[in-house]
Each structure stands twice: as structure tokens, then as C-alpha cells.
Write a protein that holds these residues in place. Structure first.
Motif, PDB file in Angstrom:
ATOM      1  N   GLN A 104     -25.328  27.213  67.811  1.00  0.00           N
ATOM      2  CA  GLN A 104     -24.656  27.100  66.627  1.00  0.00           C
ATOM      3  C   GLN A 104     -24.921  25.673  66.280  1.00  0.00           C
ATOM      4  OE1 GLN A 104     -20.850  29.401  65.003  1.00  0.00           O
ATOM      5  NE2 GLN A 104     -21.942  30.755  66.769  1.00  0.00           N
ATOM      6  N   TYR A 105     -25.312  25.221  64.987  1.00  0.00           N
ATOM      7  CA  TYR A 105     -25.021  23.476  64.008  1.00  0.00           C
ATOM      8  C   TYR A 105     -24.841  24.038  63.653  1.00  0.00           C
ATOM      9  CZ  TYR A 105     -29.477  23.997  67.154  1.00  0.00           C
ATOM     10  OH  TYR A 105     -31.033  24.227  67.847  1.00  0.00           O
ATOM     11  N   PHE A 106     -23.328  22.975  63.302  1.00  0.00           N
ATOM     12  CA  PHE A 106     -22.365  22.640  62.296  1.00  0.00           C
ATOM     13  C   PHE A 106     -22.684  21.669  61.010  1.00  0.00           C
ATOM     14  CE2 PHE A 106     -18.522  25.673  64.376  1.00  0.00           C
ATOM     15  CZ  PHE A 106     -19.180  25.520  64.914  1.00  0.00           C
ATOM     16  N   GLY A 107     -22.802  22.175  60.356  1.00  0.00           N
ATOM     17  CA  GLY A 107     -21.917  20.396  59.372  1.00  0.00           C
ATOM     18  C   GLY A 107     -21.193  20.219  59.149  1.00  0.00           C
ATOM     19  N   PRO A 108     -20.949  19.336  57.938  1.00  0.00           N
ATOM     20  CA  PRO A 108     -20.086  17.947  58.903  1.00  0.00           C
ATOM     21  C   PRO A 108     -18.873  18.223  57.545  1.00  0.00           C
ATOM     22  CG  PRO A 108     -21.696  17.555  56.400  1.00  0.00           C
ATOM     23  CD  PRO A 108     -21.958  18.670  56.854  1.00  0.00           C
ATOM     24  N   GLY A 109     -18.684  20.198  56.741  1.00  0.00           N
ATOM     25  CA  GLY A 109     -17.588  20.180  56.859  1.00  0.00           C
ATOM     26  C   GLY A 109     -17.022  19.923  55.922  1.00  0.00           C
ATOM     27  N   THR A 110     -16.000  20.362  55.076  1.00  0.00           N
ATOM     28  CA  THR A 110     -15.285  19.899  53.478  1.00  0.00           C
ATOM     29  C   THR A 110     -13.372  20.676  54.083  1.00  0.00           C
ATOM     30  OG1 THR A 110     -16.698  21.009  52.201  1.00  0.00           O
ATOM     31  CG2 THR A 110     -14.772  20.772  51.183  1.00  0.00           C
ATOM     32  N   ARG A 111     -13.650  18.792  53.986  1.00  0.00           N
ATOM     33  CA  ARG A 111     -12.067  18.806  53.863  1.00  0.00           C
ATOM     34  C   ARG A 111     -11.700  19.523  52.830  1.00  0.00           C
ATOM     35  NH1 ARG A 111      -8.627  16.407  57.463  1.00  0.00           N
ATOM     36  NH2 ARG A 111     -10.977  14.987  58.418  1.00  0.00           N
ATOM     37  N   LEU A 112     -10.623  19.940  52.865  1.00  0.00           N
ATOM     38  CA  LEU A 112     -10.087  20.281  51.890  1.00  0.00           C
ATOM     39  C   LEU A 112      -8.323  20.332  51.371  1.00  0.00           C
ATOM     40  CD1 LEU A 112      -9.186  22.971  49.150  1.00  0.00           C
ATOM     41  CD2 LEU A 112      -9.215  24.725  50.453  1.00  0.00           C
ATOM     42  N   THR A 113      -7.529  20.186  49.907  1.00  0.00           N
ATOM     43  CA  THR A 113      -6.109  19.408  50.541  1.00  0.00           C
ATOM     44  C   THR A 113      -5.556  19.900  49.023  1.00  0.00           C
ATOM     45  OG1 THR A 113      -7.285  17.179  51.330  1.00  0.00           O
ATOM     46  CG2 THR A 113      -4.858  17.506  50.081  1.00  0.00           C
ATOM     47  N   VAL A 114      -4.529  20.802  49.673  1.00  0.00           N
ATOM     48  CA  VAL A 114      -4.275  21.978  48.486  1.00  0.00           C
ATOM     49  C   VAL A 114      -2.883  21.160  48.094  1.00  0.00           C
ATOM     50  CG1 VAL A 114      -3.029  23.988  47.416  1.00  0.00           C
ATOM     51  CG2 VAL A 114      -5.115  23.988  48.643  1.00  0.00           C
ATOM     52  N   LEU A 115      -2.274  20.596  47.182  1.00  0.00           N
ATOM     53  CA  LEU A 115      -1.085  19.801  46.985  1.00  0.00           C
ATOM     54  C   LEU A 115      -0.016  20.803  46.389  1.00  0.00           C
ATOM     55  CD1 LEU A 115      -2.857  16.600  45.167  1.00  0.00           C
ATOM     56  CD2 LEU A 115      -2.626  17.021  47.393  1.00  0.00           C
TER      57      LEU A 115
END
Lengths: 115, 108
Positions: A104-115
Motif C-alpha cells: 500500500q502506497y500512502f498519500g500525505p494525508g489530509t489534516r481535518l480540524t473541526v472547531l
């Protein structure tokens, strides 16, 4: 060649809003995975697409989460009515074929912040 | 269904060896091993398939015991670059589960 890409890299949203996270797998890879990783925690499996087969959605944490993969390539993870506990890094990975024997080759990700 | 890894954390001096274990309650057909450095995505180390040979990567190798539903990752003569969190992973049905993780720190 290009690796797995994800967008946006960071997303800050208000509680109750909907968000869409995008994953572009490596060209030609038939398998695509979504994971969630909370701060300092391990990887939580969300959903797995294999070719054009219907995915198993039982790993999604609630019915606010949905995912699509169009044309066997790009995938979108949608979170409706976001909650603070949805805050995490969302990782996408792709592999050439079946999961048993493939990296599996991973992407860099999305950092989600819910305020 | 999440594989359990042991130890949870280990600190090594450069050059020492370490073993990380991964146990599953489900029958295993393959085991994946990944390493994740802080703030980065996981990176593939190796895959072991049922009936396959022990596979190595430089000074990192692994074994797969199908009967015991276990896999072990062996790091020999550890280097500073080995520091990170190691995850095993298994495919069960249509879901892929990563293990609980082992934090490995190599110090000079």
C-alpha cells in the motif's frame, strides 16, 4: 511517477459543516483505501475499494461518512455534519491489485480540524 | 479484530537488536509491516504471504507463523533511522486492520 496525492492537505471547518476529502491514487492501481489516524493513535480502517466492486462500508464510523470512487480512480470521502471527534488525519493509500500480496502506497494525508 | 502488537514501546541503543510481535485473533493469509515516522505517512517495509518464505529488507526481516496467527519483525544492528512506530497489518474479508503499533526509539 507520481505518488498518491490528497487534497486539501489541511482543512479547518466548523462543527456541523460538511467536508469532502479527495484522493488521487497512483495511476493503474486498482485498490484504494481510506484510513483515519487521530493524534498519537494508530490507523483506523474506514473503507476499501477494489476495482469496480462495491465496497464494504461497515468500517465507516457512522452514517455521516460516505465514500465514492469514480471510474475506478479518484475517490472522495465525505463527512456530513462534522463533529469535533472527526478531527484527525485522513490517509488514503492505493495498491496495484489485491490487498493480500500488494504494497500500500500512502498519500500525505489530509489534516481535518473541526472547531 | 485489530491485531495486537508487543511491546508497545522499546528504546534501543544504536547497534542493538529488537523483535516486534503481532498477534491476530483471525486466520492470517498475509501480514504487512509498515513504519511511520512522526508527522509522516506510513511506509511499506514488507509483506509475508501464507506459505511464503521469510522476507528480508536489509537488516530488517520478518517471520509468519500461520498456525499461531502471529508475525514477528526482527531489526538487527539497529540504526538511528529505524526510529518510528511500526505497524503490522492484516486483511480480513474486505477490511484491512493495522495493529496497535510499537514505538521504537534508537538512541546513539
Amino acid at each position: 511517477g507520481a505518488g498518491v496525492s490528497q487534497s486539501p492537505s489541511n482543512k479547518v471547518t466548523e462543527k456541523g459543516k460538511d467536508v469532502e476529502l479527495r484522493c488521487d491514487p497512483i495511476s493503474g492501481h486498482t485498490a484504494l483505501y481510506w484510513y483515519r489516524q487521530s493524534l498519537g493513535q494508530g490507523l483506523e480502517f474506514l473503507i476499501y475499494f477494489q476495482g469496480n466492486s462495491a465496497p464494504d462500508k461497515s468500517g465507516l464510523p457512522s452514517d455521516r461518512f460516505s465514500a465514492e470512487r469514480t471510474g475506478g480512480s479518484v475517490s472522495t470521502l465525505t463527512i456530513q455534519r462534522t463533529q469535533q471527534e472527526d478531527s484527525a488525519v485522513y490517509l488514503c493509500a492505493s495498491s496495484p491489485g489485491g490487498a493480500n500480496g500488494d504494497t500500500q502506497y500512502f498519500g500525505p494525508g489530509t489534516r481535518l480540524t473541526v472547531l | 479484530q485489530q491485531p495486537v502488537q508487543s511491546p508497545q514501546a522499546v528504546i534501543l541503543r544504536e547497534g542493538e537488536d529488537a523483535v516486534i510481535n503481532c498477534s491476530s485473533s483471525k486466520a492470517l493469509y498475509s501480514v504487512h509491516w509498515y513504519r511511520q515516522k512522526h508527522g509522516e505517512a506510513p511506509v511499506f517495509l514488507m509483506i509475508l504471504l501464507k506459505g511464503g518464505e521469510q522476507k528480508g529488507h536489509e537488516k530488517i526481516s520478518a517471520s509468519f507463523n500461520e498456525k499461531k496467527q502471529q508475525s514477528s519483525l526482527y531489526l538487527t544492528a539497529s540504526q538511528l533511522s529505524y526510529s518510528g512506530t511500526y505497524f503490522c497489518g492484516i486483511l480480513t474479508g474486505n477490511q484491512f486492520y493495522f495493529g496497535t503499533g510499537t514505538s521504537l526509539t534508537v538512541i546513539p
